[in-house]
Design an enzyme around this catalytic site. Structure first.
Site, short mmCIF file in Angstrom:
data_model
loop_
_atom_site.label_atom_id
_atom_site.label_comp_id
_atom_site.label_asym_id
_atom_site.label_seq_id
_atom_site.Cartn_x
_atom_site.Cartn_y
_atom_site.Cartn_z
N HIS A 110 0.99 -0.95 0.26
CA HIS A 110 -0.39 -0.18 -0.63
C HIS A 110 0.96 1.28 0.02
O HIS A 110 0.65 2.46 -0.29
CB HIS A 110 -1.10 -0.21 1.33
CG HIS A 110 -2.08 -1.22 1.33
ND1 HIS A 110 -2.91 -1.09 0.47
CD2 HIS A 110 -1.95 -3.05 1.16
CE1 HIS A 110 -3.88 -1.99 1.32
NE2 HIS A 110 -2.92 -2.91 1.38
N ASP A 170 -6.24 5.76 1.18
CA ASP A 170 -6.63 4.34 1.50
C ASP A 170 -7.92 3.72 1.22
O ASP A 170 -8.50 3.69 2.31
CB ASP A 170 -5.76 3.53 1.70
CG ASP A 170 -5.02 2.32 0.97
OD1 ASP A 170 -6.34 1.44 0.72
OD2 ASP A 170 -4.47 1.67 1.34
#
Ligand code: UDP
Length: 483
Positions: free
Chosen positions: A22, A126
């Site tokens: 990520h 995210d």
């Protein structure tokens, strides 16, 4: 005058989920946005921030972008809490509960800005922590975009889980039910088996925490201004059309790694790209690769989170050694899920590897995949690894570990046909056969398919390509939000 202009620049807050894949992808996104003249605040958890600072000089790399700030927040877990394997899922709940009010305070107090651009004018969060971030953004009237580090294919499957439950397709009824085709993920009826559903679907109890969290977070994305995905239209166009019914504004801007490299070349920087590696890369394998024949090496890596048992380690090793193919294997220090002493790589493995293999703790994966000696990738099918392999034109053997990886591996083998899926099997004979198939018997077929897809991927981020145009649209959108 310059200062006045700077004051009118939006400050974009980038907030990744704290895991290697990520952070990698969102740091590339952050740098690309900074190159467009936007002021960036990159918000990491303390744990990730400390790991990154241990291994590289990220601050010095980022100092070339005026207004780029690194800030930190707690993930709410004690320092000693494990953050690999399935324990990584504890972070979603912990952050939703414990980081929420801190996050709000940081936004309101102005501590995420600088003197010349004190306020965050736009958030890119995210999407796996989309719930609390969207609540806070809406409350404070700050536009929020969701970025997902998974492919459109997995996003769509996560999104459809409630349909699967309503239709009685979940829970899966034991091993004998695993090869049943699922009928409630539009567009995937012909090839998606229960076995290919995200690992979180393999539960008897549909109130399972991880399943509920992932589905809940995915369903937040229609509340965002837009959804940004690290994929490209020629790879996942049909799936993207299904998602667009629920999230009309999608910016597919990938593969980000090619995009990022191209733009760095454009600005002709002499300094190296920023690296967000949580482990120190060992470059000694590059000299070993230099000495190997063209496309002769199988690169083996299971990413940053997956753990395997000692038995699985032995099956892979025997399969690889028997296959007679050369291999480069990333053996992360916490890869084997056992007592550290017992999990040391046995001496006979190291001795038996020397002839045709090389083991290393961590590499710069993109550099390895781009090396002419690499001809195949035995991977856990993380989305970054999948895209990096596509971007390098390297075919794959997929051994998915968890989450979206079960879906990705099915797409690699059945839809894009650039590799084979070894899911749910870990047997030395199968490893040997698949490695031989990919590297010898069916080498031409897979190499050609991977090569063609690589060309399409590159076109998408070049001027005029779909990802290039979507990127320009996203930038325009972010500047418009500000004015
Ligand atoms: N990676 C790396 N060196 C390694 C292994 C992995 O740089 O030795 C990077 C890889 O390039 C990718 C990321 O770690 O960008 C892993 O992300 P992915 O989504 O594939 O899997 P995850 O680690 O999230 O399971």
């Amino acid at each position: 005058m310059e200062q006045q202009k700077a004051q009118h620049r939006p400050r974009v807050l980038i907030f990744p989920f704290p895991a290697q894949g990520h952070v990698n992808a969102m740091l590339k996104l952050a740098e690309l946005l900074a190159m467009e003249g936007l002021h960036i605040t990159f918000l990491n958890t303390h744990f990730i921030h400390n790991r990154i600072l241990l291994h590289n000089d990220i601050q010095a790399c980022l100092s070339r972008y005026p207004g780029f700030l690194l800030k930190t927040i707690s993930d709410g877990l004690p320092d000693e809490h494990p953050r690999s394997g399935d324990k990584i899922m504890d972070i979603i709940d912990s952050m939703s509960i414990r980081s929420k009010s801190v996050f709000k305070h940081m936004l309101v107090s102005g501590e995420l800005g600088s003197d010349d651009s004190p306020l965050v004018t736009c958030i890119i969060a995210d999407g796996i922590v989309g719930w609390f971030t969207t609540d806070i953004a809406n409350e404070l009237h700050i536009p929020i975009y969701h970025f997902r580090t998974i492919g459109a294919c997995s996003f769509w499957v996560y999104f459809c889980v409630p349909n699967l439950i309503d239709a009685g397709e979940l829970p899966i009824r034991g091993e004998e039910d695993m090869d049943r085709l699922t009928k409630r993920v539009p567009g995937m009826e012909k090839f998606l088996r229960c076995r290919d559903l995200p690992s979180f679907c393999r539960v008897k109890d549909l109130t399972d925490r991880d399943l509920v969290s992932v589905v809940r977070e995915t369903h937040q994305s229609p509340r965002a201004q837009a959804l940004i995905l690290n994929t490209f239209e020629d790879l996942e166009g049909p799936v993207l059309s299904h998602i667009r019914i629920h999230c009309p504004k999608i910016y597919s801007i990938g593969p980000l790694n090619i995009h990022h490299k191209l733009r760095l070349t454009d600005i002709e920087t002499t300094s190296s790209p920023s690296s967000s590696n949580l482990f120190e890369a060992d470059r000694s394998c590059m000299a070993w690769l230099d000495a190997q024949p063209l496309k002769s090496v199988m690169y083996v890596s299971f990413g940053s989170i997956a753990v395997i048992t000692k038995d699985q380690l032995m099956e892979f090793w025997h399969g690889l050694v028997k296959s007679k193919t050369r291999f480069l294997w990333v053996m992360r220090p916490d890869l084997v899920d056992e007592d550290r002493d017992k999990a040391q790589i046995p001496k006979e493995l190291l001795d038996g590897t020397r002839e045709r293999g090389f083991m290393v703790g961590w590499v710069n994966q993109e550099e390895v995949l781009a090396h002419p000696a690499v001809g195949g990738f035995l991977t856990h099918s993380g989305w970054n690894s999948t895209l990096e392999s596509i971007a390098a034109g390297v075919p794959m053997i997929c051994w998915p570990y968890f989450a979206d990886q079960q879906v990705n591996s099915r797409f690699v083998s059945q839809v894009w046909k650039i590799g084979m899926d070894m899911k749910d099997v870990c047997d030395r004979k199968i490893v040997e056969k698949m490695v031989n198939d990919l590297m010898v018997e069916r080498k031409e077929e897979f190499a050609k398919a991977a090569d063609e897809l690589c060309t399409v991927a590159r076109k998408s981020v070049n001027e005029g390509g779909s990802s290039y145009c979507n990127w320009k649209g996203l930038i325009k959108d972010i500047f418009k939000v500000e004015n």
